[in-house]
Design a protein around this motif. Structure first.
Motif, mmCIF file in Angstrom:
data_model
loop_
_atom_site.group_PDB
_atom_site.id
_atom_site.type_symbol
_atom_site.label_atom_id
_atom_site.label_comp_id
_atom_site.label_asym_id
_atom_site.label_seq_id
_atom_site.Cartn_x
_atom_site.Cartn_y
_atom_site.Cartn_z
ATOM 1 N N LEU A 1 49.917 55.791 73.457
ATOM 2 C CA LEU A 1 49.885 56.004 72.008
ATOM 3 C C LEU A 1 48.904 55.037 71.349
ATOM 4 O O LEU A 1 48.083 55.447 70.516
ATOM 5 C CB LEU A 1 51.285 55.821 71.417
ATOM 6 N N ILE A 2 48.949 53.782 71.727
ATOM 7 C CA ILE A 2 48.046 52.788 71.142
ATOM 8 C C ILE A 2 46.601 53.104 71.516
ATOM 9 O O ILE A 2 45.699 53.012 70.673
ATOM 10 C CB ILE A 2 48.448 51.366 71.576
ATOM 11 N N LYS A 3 46.364 53.507 72.751
ATOM 12 C CA LYS A 3 45.002 53.861 73.160
ATOM 13 C C LYS A 3 44.478 55.055 72.369
ATOM 14 O O LYS A 3 43.302 55.113 72.023
ATOM 15 C CB LYS A 3 44.955 54.132 74.662
ATOM 16 N N ARG A 4 45.365 56.000 72.063
ATOM 17 C CA ARG A 4 44.958 57.148 71.249
ATOM 18 C C ARG A 4 44.589 56.705 69.834
ATOM 19 O O ARG A 4 43.580 57.140 69.275
ATOM 20 C CB ARG A 4 46.048 58.206 71.219
ATOM 21 N N VAL A 5 45.382 55.821 69.262
ATOM 22 C CA VAL A 5 45.089 55.305 67.917
ATOM 23 C C VAL A 5 43.762 54.548 67.922
ATOM 24 O O VAL A 5 42.952 54.693 67.009
ATOM 25 C CB VAL A 5 46.245 54.409 67.415
ATOM 26 N N LEU A 6 43.521 53.749 68.965
ATOM 27 C CA LEU A 6 42.248 53.033 69.084
ATOM 28 C C LEU A 6 41.072 54.005 69.166
ATOM 29 O O LEU A 6 40.043 53.805 68.516
ATOM 30 C CB LEU A 6 42.262 52.138 70.327
ATOM 31 N N SER A 7 41.237 55.042 69.941
ATOM 32 C CA SER A 7 40.179 56.043 70.084
ATOM 33 C C SER A 7 39.885 56.735 68.751
ATOM 34 O O SER A 7 38.727 56.933 68.376
ATOM 35 C CB SER A 7 40.587 57.076 71.138
ATOM 36 N N GLU A 8 40.943 57.081 68.029
ATOM 37 C CA GLU A 8 40.765 57.717 66.720
ATOM 38 C C GLU A 8 40.089 56.777 65.731
ATOM 39 O O GLU A 8 39.223 57.198 64.956
ATOM 40 C CB GLU A 8 42.114 58.185 66.171
ATOM 41 N N ALA A 9 40.464 55.517 65.753
ATOM 42 C CA ALA A 9 39.849 54.542 64.846
ATOM 43 C C ALA A 9 38.365 54.377 65.150
ATOM 44 O O ALA A 9 37.544 54.266 64.233
ATOM 45 C CB ALA A 9 40.569 53.197 64.952
ATOM 46 N N CYS A 10 38.006 54.375 66.443
ATOM 47 C CA CYS A 10 36.599 54.238 66.830
ATOM 48 C C CYS A 10 35.778 55.470 66.479
ATOM 49 O O CYS A 10 34.574 55.369 66.263
ATOM 50 C CB CYS A 10 36.493 53.966 68.325
ATOM 51 N N SER A 11 36.425 56.622 66.410
ATOM 52 C CA SER A 11 35.705 57.864 66.116
ATOM 53 C C SER A 11 35.231 57.926 64.671
ATOM 54 O O SER A 11 34.269 58.608 64.360
ATOM 55 C CB SER A 11 36.581 59.072 66.421
ATOM 56 N N GLY A 12 35.919 57.210 63.775
ATOM 57 C CA GLY A 12 35.542 57.229 62.363
ATOM 58 C C GLY A 12 36.000 58.471 61.629
ATOM 59 O O GLY A 12 35.671 58.664 60.460
ATOM 60 N N LYS A 13 36.794 59.331 62.269
ATOM 61 C CA LYS A 13 37.226 60.590 61.657
ATOM 62 C C LYS A 13 38.596 60.478 60.995
ATOM 63 O O LYS A 13 39.076 61.443 60.438
ATOM 64 C CB LYS A 13 37.258 61.690 62.712
ATOM 65 N N VAL A 14 39.211 59.315 61.070
ATOM 66 C CA VAL A 14 40.530 59.113 60.471
ATOM 67 C C VAL A 14 40.464 57.927 59.511
ATOM 68 O O VAL A 14 39.477 57.194 59.470
ATOM 69 C CB VAL A 14 41.609 58.857 61.554
ATOM 70 N N ALA A 15 41.531 57.755 58.740
ATOM 71 C CA ALA A 15 41.557 56.674 57.758
ATOM 72 C C ALA A 15 41.754 55.299 58.389
ATOM 73 O O ALA A 15 41.546 54.282 57.739
ATOM 74 C CB ALA A 15 42.670 56.934 56.739
ATOM 75 N N ILE A 16 42.115 55.247 59.649
ATOM 76 C CA ILE A 16 42.334 53.969 60.326
ATOM 77 C C ILE A 16 40.986 53.308 60.602
ATOM 78 O O ILE A 16 40.114 53.893 61.233
ATOM 79 C CB ILE A 16 43.090 54.174 61.660
ATOM 80 N N LYS A 17 40.826 52.097 60.104
ATOM 81 C CA LYS A 17 39.569 51.370 60.298
ATOM 82 C C LYS A 17 39.702 50.197 61.258
ATOM 83 O O LYS A 17 38.726 49.719 61.803
ATOM 84 C CB LYS A 17 39.053 50.834 58.951
ATOM 85 N N GLN A 18 40.938 49.718 61.441
ATOM 86 C CA GLN A 18 41.144 48.537 62.258
ATOM 87 C C GLN A 18 42.517 48.605 62.913
ATOM 88 O O GLN A 18 43.478 49.050 62.295
ATOM 89 C CB GLN A 18 41.052 47.302 61.362
ATOM 90 N N VAL A 19 42.599 48.161 64.148
ATOM 91 C CA VAL A 19 43.865 48.172 64.874
ATOM 92 C C VAL A 19 44.103 46.777 65.444
ATOM 93 O O VAL A 19 43.223 46.197 66.070
ATOM 94 C CB VAL A 19 43.846 49.199 66.037
ATOM 95 N N PHE A 20 45.295 46.246 65.201
ATOM 96 C CA PHE A 20 45.712 44.974 65.779
ATOM 97 C C PHE A 20 46.817 45.266 66.784
ATOM 98 O O PHE A 20 47.807 45.896 66.440
ATOM 99 C CB PHE A 20 46.278 44.023 64.707
ATOM 100 N N ALA A 21 46.642 44.818 67.996
ATOM 101 C CA ALA A 21 47.686 44.965 69.015
ATOM 102 C C ALA A 21 48.083 43.563 69.450
ATOM 103 O O ALA A 21 47.294 42.856 70.068
ATOM 104 C CB ALA A 21 47.175 45.780 70.194
#
Length: 112
Positions: free
Chosen positions: A4-24
């Motif tokens: 799940l976290i890897k998917r969120v990271l991938s989405e954040a890197c794609s720039g297609k979602v509102a997520i700009k930064q991920v802290f794990a």
């Protein structure tokens, strides 16, 4: 959880979602390795990956940044902690106990 976290990271890197930064944040080295493993990462080629270690000191918390992933095995990290000249004196006994425990769990014997 790591998938799940890897998917969120991938989405954040794609720039297609509102997520700009991920802290794990984790204290578990195996979980950290699972989340940060990326077969496409080439040394320091990806500028958006940063790695940090937070350590407890006598004065509070110390945050140290790294250009590349500093996490290896728990055994290596424990020895690295011992070698640091700025290590807190309060934690040295616990770190040494954990080193000996790693040796015992790996089947190695310690001869003084």
């Amino acid at each position: 959880m790591s998938a799940l976290i890897k998917r969120v990271l991938s989405e954040a890197c794609s720039g297609k979602v509102a997520i700009k930064q991920v802290f794990a944040l984790t204290h578990n080295i195996y979980f950290h390795k699972e989340v940060t493993f990326d077969p496409d990462r080439k040394a320091d080629k990806r500028a958006h990956d940063t790695f940090w270690i937070v350590r407890k000191t006598n004065e509070g918390s110390q945050v140290e940044g790294f250009a590349r992933n500093p996490i290896r095995t728990s055994y290596e990290l424990l020895w690295e902690e011992i070698r640091k000249p700025s290590r807190p004196a309060l934690t040295i006994q616990n770190v040494m106990r954990r080193i000996l425990e790693c040796l015992r769990l790996s089947g190695m014997t310690f001869m003084p």
